[in-house]
Design an enzyme around this catalytic site. Structure first.
Site, PDB file in Angstrom:
ATOM      1  N   TYR A  73      24.457  -4.503  36.015  1.00 23.68           N
ATOM      2  CA  TYR A  73      23.391  -3.858  36.777  1.00 23.68           C
ATOM      3  C   TYR A  73      24.042  -2.935  37.809  1.00 23.68           C
ATOM      4  O   TYR A  73      25.266  -2.825  37.861  1.00 23.68           O
ATOM      5  CB  TYR A  73      22.480  -4.901  37.417  1.00 23.68           C
ATOM      6  CG  TYR A  73      21.668  -5.692  36.408  1.00 23.68           C
ATOM      7  CD1 TYR A  73      20.877  -5.038  35.457  1.00 23.68           C
ATOM      8  CD2 TYR A  73      21.709  -7.078  36.374  1.00 23.68           C
ATOM      9  CE1 TYR A  73      20.139  -5.745  34.517  1.00 23.68           C
ATOM     10  CE2 TYR A  73      20.972  -7.796  35.440  1.00 23.68           C
ATOM     11  CZ  TYR A  73      20.199  -7.129  34.511  1.00 23.68           C
ATOM     12  OH  TYR A  73      19.472  -7.828  33.580  1.00 23.68           O
ATOM     13  N   ARG A 127      18.541 -21.888  32.269  1.00 23.68           N
ATOM     14  CA  ARG A 127      17.843 -22.233  31.035  1.00 23.68           C
ATOM     15  C   ARG A 127      17.454 -23.712  30.941  1.00 23.68           C
ATOM     16  O   ARG A 127      16.348 -24.020  30.487  1.00 23.68           O
ATOM     17  CB  ARG A 127      18.685 -21.804  29.824  1.00 23.68           C
ATOM     18  CG  ARG A 127      18.738 -20.292  29.609  1.00 23.68           C
ATOM     19  CD  ARG A 127      19.728 -19.906  28.503  1.00 23.68           C
ATOM     20  NE  ARG A 127      21.109 -20.142  28.900  1.00 23.68           N
ATOM     21  CZ  ARG A 127      22.147 -20.045  28.078  1.00 23.68           C
ATOM     22  NH1 ARG A 127      21.958 -19.754  26.803  1.00 23.68           N
ATOM     23  NH2 ARG A 127      23.373 -20.230  28.521  1.00 23.68           N
TER      24      ARG A 127
END
Length: 286
Positions: free
Chosen positions: A88, A238
């Site tokens: 990013y 997750r």
């Protein structure tokens, strides 16, 4: 956002806002804006050729990060984390692949780190000295010609001097093959905690808390990472999508490994605009 943070606080929790600019990974269709990046270079994970940021554009984004942090604080978040990993924008400035500038924001690692350091300093001024400001940082891009572990160690020291409170060490980019940030499958203890070594290397360079993220599924592995000094904390994502009550289960004495099978199916509903949920279990009400 105040409603969100209020509900978390009512349950005795704390909540931190992650602030991210996608840079060259930005999607014009979703944002309504053309993507921008340190340099106008084409990379496999860019949807289109981004425009190179000029100094005025860099200054605006530095200010935007600071204003976002101030809004997060006002909304009741207990801290902010800057996303400086996974290719990013902050990470793009650090990488020689995405940053080929010839000015004071490119070239040496000190110059490539100038933009992230300016962001940290601006955020710190906006929220004050007592408000937690963390950063997620790639310990290695796992891409030839990208940010290395040596680079990351230097950046960590600069970020500490700029006022960052803690570093969460990750690694990889969308172009890192089997070393992407969310690896799959994590089907054995040996595959867990795959950024521990990177965290250990950075922890030796700074005097602030350093954590590791990446594939933690067993309480024993987390305990070992902390006891060995590889990290001061471990991050999971997750597994909590599959089991929101995982920590409470472990605290109750049930130390069985997290039920998450690391299939990455939870990404799919989010990309469809259907929220984030585990696709291995029935959706609520479904």
């Amino acid at each position: 956002m105040k409603a969100l943070t209020g509900r978390v606080h009512d349950k005795g929790g704390v909540i931190v806002a992650q602030l991210v600019h996608a840079g060259g990974q930005g999607n014009r269709q979703l944002s309504g804006h053309p993507p921008v990046a340190p340099s106008a270079v084409s990379l496999p994970f860019y949807g289109e050729l981004p425009a190179e940021l000029d100094r005025a554009g860099i200054g605006r984004i530095v200010s935007d990060f600071a204003r976002a942090a101030a809004r997060a604080k006002e909304a009741g978040f207990d801290g902010v984390q800057l996303h400086g990993a996974h290719a990013y924008l902050l990470s793009q400035f650090l990488s020689p692949l995405s940053n080929v500038r010839g000015d004071e924001y490119g070239g040496t690692i000190e110059n490539r780190a100038r933009f992230p350091v300016e962001v940290v300093r601006a955020v710190r001024r906006a929220v004050g000295n007592d408000y937690p400001v963390w950063i997620k940082l790639n310990g290695d891009d796992f891409v030839e010609g990208g940010t290395t572990a040596v680079d990351a160690a230097s950046v960590a020291r600069m970020l500490e001097s700029a006022g960052i409170d803690a570093i969460e060490v990750s690694g990889g980019t969308p172009a890192s093959g089997g070393n992407t940030p969310a690896r799959s499958p994590i089907d054995s203890v040996e595959k867990e905690g795959y950024h521990r070594a990177l965290a250990r290397g950075i922890k030796r360079q700074v005097n602030i808390p350093v954590g590791a993220v990446g594939g933690f599924r067993s309480l024993s592995v987390i305990e070992d990472a902390l006891a060995s000094g590889d990290a001061d904390f471990a991050s999971l994502s997750r597994p909590f999508i599959r089991e929101p009550g995982l920590v409470n289960r472990w605290a109750s004495g049930d130390r069985a490994r997290a039920a998450c099978v690391s299939c990455n199916g939870c990404f799919l509903p989010a990309r469809r605009g259907d929220g984030i949920r585990c696709t291995q279990v029935p959706a609520a009400g479904g």
